[in-house]
Design a protein around this motif. Sequence first.
Motif, PDB file in Angstrom:
ATOM      1  N   SER A  65      62.857 108.972  48.205  1.00 36.19           N
ATOM      2  CA  SER A  65      63.833 108.241  49.018  1.00 36.19           C
ATOM      3  C   SER A  65      64.342 106.998  48.307  1.00 36.19           C
ATOM      4  CB  SER A  65      63.210 107.861  50.362  1.00 36.19           C
ATOM      5  OG  SER A  65      62.055 107.041  50.158  1.00 36.19           O
ATOM      6  N   GLY A  66      63.590 106.530  47.313  1.00 32.85           N
ATOM      7  CA  GLY A  66      63.988 105.351  46.568  1.00 32.85           C
ATOM      8  C   GLY A  66      63.124 105.213  45.335  1.00 32.85           C
ATOM      9  N   PRO A  67      63.425 104.274  44.439  1.00 31.23           N
ATOM     10  CA  PRO A  67      62.603 104.103  43.234  1.00 31.23           C
ATOM     11  C   PRO A  67      61.204 103.601  43.568  1.00 31.23           C
ATOM     12  CG  PRO A  67      64.194 102.330  43.426  1.00 31.23           C
ATOM     13  CD  PRO A  67      64.530 103.317  44.501  1.00 31.23           C
ATOM     14  N   ALA A  68      60.234 103.964  42.761  1.00 28.61           N
ATOM     15  CA  ALA A  68      58.853 103.530  42.975  1.00 28.61           C
ATOM     16  C   ALA A  68      58.702 102.034  42.759  1.00 28.61           C
ATOM     17  CB  ALA A  68      57.922 104.287  42.030  1.00 28.61           C
ATOM     18  N   LYS A  69      59.476 101.465  41.856  1.00 29.88           N
ATOM     19  CA  LYS A  69      59.432 100.020  41.589  1.00 29.88           C
ATOM     20  C   LYS A  69      60.852  99.478  41.657  1.00 29.88           C
ATOM     21  CE  LYS A  69      55.114  98.857  40.348  1.00 29.88           C
ATOM     22  NZ  LYS A  69      54.365  97.676  40.860  1.00 29.88           N
ATOM     23  N   LEU A  70      60.972  98.308  42.212  1.00 33.37           N
ATOM     24  CA  LEU A  70      62.287  97.670  42.243  1.00 33.37           C
ATOM     25  C   LEU A  70      62.568  97.025  40.895  1.00 33.37           C
ATOM     26  CD1 LEU A  70      62.204  95.981  45.767  1.00 33.37           C
ATOM     27  CD2 LEU A  70      63.357  98.112  45.097  1.00 33.37           C
ATOM     28  N   ALA A  71      63.783  97.195  40.427  1.00 38.80           N
ATOM     29  CA  ALA A  71      64.167  96.609  39.150  1.00 38.80           C
ATOM     30  C   ALA A  71      64.350  95.108  39.297  1.00 38.80           C
ATOM     31  CB  ALA A  71      65.449  97.246  38.630  1.00 38.80           C
ATOM     32  N   GLY A  72      64.124  94.393  38.201  1.00 39.82           N
ATOM     33  CA  GLY A  72      64.326  92.959  38.197  1.00 39.82           C
ATOM     34  C   GLY A  72      65.801  92.616  38.395  1.00 39.82           C
ATOM     35  N   PRO A  73      66.075  91.336  38.602  1.00 40.28           N
ATOM     36  CA  PRO A  73      67.467  90.955  38.900  1.00 40.28           C
ATOM     37  C   PRO A  73      68.437  91.263  37.766  1.00 40.28           C
ATOM     38  CG  PRO A  73      66.082  89.020  38.532  1.00 40.28           C
ATOM     39  CD  PRO A  73      65.170  90.190  38.628  1.00 40.28           C
ATOM     40  N   PHE A  74      67.995  91.269  36.539  1.00 39.54           N
ATOM     41  CA  PHE A  74      68.924  91.576  35.437  1.00 39.54           C
ATOM     42  C   PHE A  74      68.347  92.670  34.526  1.00 39.54           C
ATOM     43  CE2 PHE A  74      66.616  89.074  32.193  1.00 39.54           C
ATOM     44  CZ  PHE A  74      65.848  88.266  33.002  1.00 39.54           C
ATOM     45  N   PHE A  75      67.554  93.579  35.135  1.00 37.49           N
ATOM     46  CA  PHE A  75      66.920  94.634  34.335  1.00 37.49           C
ATOM     47  C   PHE A  75      67.956  95.548  33.684  1.00 37.49           C
ATOM     48  CE2 PHE A  75      65.010  98.939  34.076  1.00 37.49           C
ATOM     49  CZ  PHE A  75      64.013  98.665  33.150  1.00 37.49           C
TER      50      PHE A  75
END
Length: 390
Positions: free
Chosen positions: A35-45
């Motif tokens: 349903s979504g990524p396992a980890k949220l990306a950083g603000p400027f990943f």
Amino acid sequence: MPPLKRVPPGAWTVLAWWAGLVFTFLIRIRLPGESGPAKLAGPFFFQWDGLAWLAAATVLAHLAAVLLRRRPLPALGLLLAAAVLACVPLGVAEIPLAQFLAADAALLFIAAERPRRTGITALLGALTLLAGYLTTRLLSGWPAGTSAELAVAMTAVIAWLVGHSVRQAREHADTLLATAAAQAVADERLRISRELHDTVAHSIGVIALQAGAARRVIDTQPRWAGQALADIETAGRETLSGLRRMLGVLRHGGQGRPCEPAPGLADLDRLAATTTDAGVHVEVRRLGERRPLPPEIDVSAYRIIQEAITNVVRHAGTSRCQVSIEYRADELAVEVLDGGRGLRRRPEGGYGLAGMRERVTLLQGSFRAEPRAEGGFRVTARLPLTARAR
């Protein structure tokens, strides 16, 4: 070498880095079925500045792979720096395992291929970096993933333990090889000394007996003395020929030159005749059905009898001895009897009895050498003919 062992440590380190980098991207995008990524990306990943941090970390990892074999500790320092740089665009509270895989691979190879002190220094450096990263975040008031970082530290310790075990196993194998080589040299020297003793001792004993007899009768029985001198010459030439053959085989390593077969029980009659001519009558008795014997049994039985007869000639002070060979179902029994005065004491530096006992022991047989109650001396040997002994 196996294909995997041909890959240098630096290449494995680069592969570990790229595996961690790919995993880092995969867990930050929505994969099929999620349903979504396992980890949220950083603000400027996914922005250019975040990718620049990752690119700089990747460059450091590749430089470390180049230096790993020649300068292991500086290479590990570059990998640890790369792990820290790679965390900047991730927005995480700890150094993730994916960014530490390359450092774990380097730790394993350093512990496996470098001295123990270098491996311990590398492990302490990796653990110090992890502790320092957490301490910096805590002192700055930022969130810190202490539990996750402990798991990463445990992987570093495991990597070092695996490498340390590999190094110990290799050192143990080298020690075993060195021990086996030294034992092979010692065994070969023992074999050569035994063959030299067996070849020379009997002939020298016969020569001494013939020479003494010839000296005593040279004035009264010159013909008999001349015959004794002829026998001495024959024995001396045969011994010299045997020594030359043995030295020739040793000099050429046993290659390129045929080696004459070792003597066996088939040569026993000739040995008895030579000794009889020297003044000690040897009576040979064979019991049981004669049959071919394993080569090591045949040679050892002959050498034991030869040494026992030599002892009779040199020490017994008798003119007769009896040799009995019995072919049994599962063993060969050898016995040498004499009625002389026997050995009053063991000769200084004597090898004969010890050499006979050693031959029998190597063939898992039994050996006895003892004075007889009725006078004289008895030597008995039993050589098993079982498959294990062969």
